[in-house]
Design a protein around this motif. Structure first.
Motif, PDB file in Angstrom:
ATOM      1  N   GLY A  81      -3.220   0.336  -6.374  1.00  0.00           N
ATOM      2  CA  GLY A  81      -1.836   0.296  -6.830  1.00  0.00           C
ATOM      3  C   GLY A  81      -1.782   0.161  -8.343  1.00  0.00           C
ATOM      4  O   GLY A  81      -0.942   0.773  -9.010  1.00  0.00           O
ATOM      5  N   ASP A 103       7.467   0.904  -8.790  1.00  0.00           N
ATOM      6  CA  ASP A 103       6.285   0.316  -8.160  1.00  0.00           C
ATOM      7  C   ASP A 103       6.719  -0.132  -6.762  1.00  0.00           C
ATOM      8  O   ASP A 103       7.420  -1.130  -6.607  1.00  0.00           O
ATOM      9  CB  ASP A 103       5.822  -0.878  -9.009  1.00  0.00           C
ATOM     10  CG  ASP A 103       4.668  -1.646  -8.371  1.00  0.00           C
ATOM     11  OD1 ASP A 103       4.432  -1.484  -7.157  1.00  0.00           O
ATOM     12  OD2 ASP A 103       4.016  -2.430  -9.086  1.00  0.00           O
ATOM     13  N   LYS A 142      -2.142  -3.286   0.921  1.00  0.00           N
ATOM     14  CA  LYS A 142      -0.945  -4.063   1.232  1.00  0.00           C
ATOM     15  C   LYS A 142      -0.298  -3.587   2.532  1.00  0.00           C
ATOM     16  O   LYS A 142       0.670  -4.187   3.001  1.00  0.00           O
ATOM     17  CB  LYS A 142       0.072  -3.965   0.075  1.00  0.00           C
ATOM     18  CG  LYS A 142      -0.466  -4.357  -1.303  1.00  0.00           C
ATOM     19  CD  LYS A 142      -0.526  -5.858  -1.514  1.00  0.00           C
ATOM     20  CE  LYS A 142      -1.192  -6.266  -2.828  1.00  0.00           C
ATOM     21  NZ  LYS A 142      -0.345  -6.180  -4.005  1.00  0.00           N
TER      22      LYS A 142
HETATM   23  C1  LIG Z   1      -0.605  -5.741  -5.268  1.00  0.00           C
HETATM   24  C2  LIG Z   1       0.381  -5.107  -6.191  1.00  0.00           C
HETATM   25  C3  LIG Z   1      -0.040  -4.190  -7.162  1.00  0.00           C
HETATM   26  C4  LIG Z   1      -1.487  -3.850  -7.387  1.00  0.00           C
HETATM   27  O1  LIG Z   1      -2.064  -3.125  -6.335  1.00  0.00           O
HETATM   28  P1  LIG Z   1      -3.674  -3.113  -6.234  1.00  0.00           P
HETATM   29  O2  LIG Z   1      -3.970  -2.084  -5.203  1.00  0.00           O
HETATM   30  O3  LIG Z   1      -4.066  -4.497  -5.794  1.00  0.00           O
HETATM   31  O4  LIG Z   1      -4.192  -2.779  -7.573  1.00  0.00           O
HETATM   32  C5  LIG Z   1       0.924  -3.607  -7.966  1.00  0.00           C
HETATM   33  N1  LIG Z   1       2.212  -3.905  -7.821  1.00  0.00           N
HETATM   34  C6  LIG Z   1       2.662  -4.786  -6.905  1.00  0.00           C
HETATM   35  C7  LIG Z   1       4.120  -5.046  -6.788  1.00  0.00           C
HETATM   36  C8  LIG Z   1       1.754  -5.415  -6.061  1.00  0.00           C
HETATM   37  O5  LIG Z   1       2.193  -6.297  -5.171  1.00  0.00           O
END
Ligand SMILES: *Cc1c(COP(=O)(O)O)cnc(C)c1O
Length: 380
Positions: A71, A176, A202
């Protein structure tokens, strides 16, 4: 005793169905997706199938989905990739004060490279100030990036209103959606979203895989130079098994969305009602309960230290989070809780519980009993 896991916003367990789908791409179809023989072609086909599954969950064209390594990478790429490719149009970016570090730190980096960033305020629920957003736009604004839902307090932002403002001013809108994906309905066409970040771990897929939706016709700089993978934007031999896992997790999320939301909301509401009844005078619920992710509860314990509570709950085999995982190692209070004006005595004692489909009411009862013991011992 088994672990009781209430930290699904930090990461999730891989679903058995997801893992089963991935396994053949380690053991049998381990070919390079660029190879011409059959095990290579099988891998290639699997990637394209996953692309379709991700696209279906957010209602875009599969060729608008790019697989990434996380992410965070999706956020970095959306922001840097877009502003570098479009800097002749302007140098001003608008974001919010409650973004994930993957956005905030990227903005800081861009600030050092000559871009100008405005950070919009939120109200006490964590909802973006739309009037301030409108007033902040100027001729040099080229990008608005506002998160779909917040990772600490779960607030779902008024995405359609934001995208409408962006469209009216001819500005590209990125969101995001790492926390929102699979936990609320997302439709990039209906919601007029130009770019959207996702992460595998997630939503019950593996760690180390993400995706970025980029609407066709949006110009963006290449993420990684090298081979021709991902439409010549991101070089590197594809992480086939993880991509397959991400696709499968999206397919499941799409199929179960309504049941999943109802399930999480029932668990969350049960927790809030019970803890308010048992400990109402010692707690504060952070953020509104409307426009909030179904599985998120963020509660502050008066005068306590959140990380202390986390360690004590760990002794009872319970996993929760204090603020966000990224800030849990230091004692500085959360930028999100500060932005929603949580009173001083409640600022450091926040505990985030984020529920998953396998949690039960019994587990929640156990959590509340443990919390009561911890708080009582501390105030004695
Ligand atoms: C966890 C998260 C990220 C980062 O994602 P990763 O795959 O862990 O790098 C970015 N934005 C939000 C809102 C998140 O909860």
């Amino acid at each position: 005793m088994d672990i009781i896991y209430f930290d699904n916003a930090a990461t999730t367990k891989i679903k058995t169905e997801v893992l089963n789908e991935m396994m053949p791409y380690f053991t049998k179809n381990y070919g390079n997706a660029s190879s011409l023989y059959s095990i290579g072609r099988n891998a290639k086909r699997a990637i394209e199938n996953s692309r379709r599954q991700v696209a279906e969950l957010i209602n875009c064209n599969p060729n608008e989905i790019y697989f990434t390594g996380s992410g965070s990478e999706s956020d970095n790429t959306a922001l840097k990739g877009y502003v570098y490719a479009n800097k002749s149009k302007g140098n001003h970016i608008i974001t919010s004060k409650i973004e994930h570090p993957a956005i905030l730190e990227t903005c800081k980096n861009l600030e050092n490279k000559g871009f100008e960033i405005s950070y919009i305020n939120v109200d006490e629920n964590g909802t973006i100030d739309l009037e301030e957003l409108k007033k902040t736009i100027k001729p040099s604004t080229i990008l608005i990036s506002i998160m779909f839902a917040n990772n600490e307090i779960g607030t779902i932002e008024p995405i359609e209103e934001i995208s409408k403002i962006a469209k009216e001013n001819n500005i590209i809108f990125h969101t995001d959606a790492v926390q929102a994906l699979g936990n609320t309905k997302i439709d990039v066409q209906k919601m007029n979203i130009d770019m959207l970040s996702m992460s595998g771990h997630k939503i019950n897929a593996p760690k180390g895989v993400g995706a970025l939706y980029i609407k066709n016709d949006i110009k963006i700089e290449r993420f990684i130079d090298g081979g021709h993978q991902e439409k010549n934007k991101r070089a590197g031999t594809e992480n086939v098994a993880s991509i397959v896992g991400m696709g499968k997790a999206c397919e499941i999320a799409n199929r179960n969305l309504e049941v999943h939301i109802r399930n999480l909301r029932r668990l969350r509401d049960y927790y809030i009602v019970r803890i308010t009844k048992e400990m109402g005078d010692k707690i504060r619920i952070n953020g509104s309960l409307e426009n909030r992710l179904p599985g998120n509860a963020n509660i502050s314990f008066k005068g306590m230290d959140g990380s202390e509570i986390v360690y004590r709950l760990d002794e009872y085999n319970i996993c929760v989070s204090s603020g966000s995982a990224c800030s849990s190692k230091n004692t500085t209070s959360s930028h999100v809780l500060s932005a929603i004006n949580v009173p001083e005595e409640f600022l450091t004692g926040a505990i985030r519980t984020t529920f998953g489909d396998n949690n039960t009411f019994e587990e929640i009862n156990y959590l509340i009993n443990c919390l009561k013991k911890i708080i009582k011992n501390n105030t004695n």
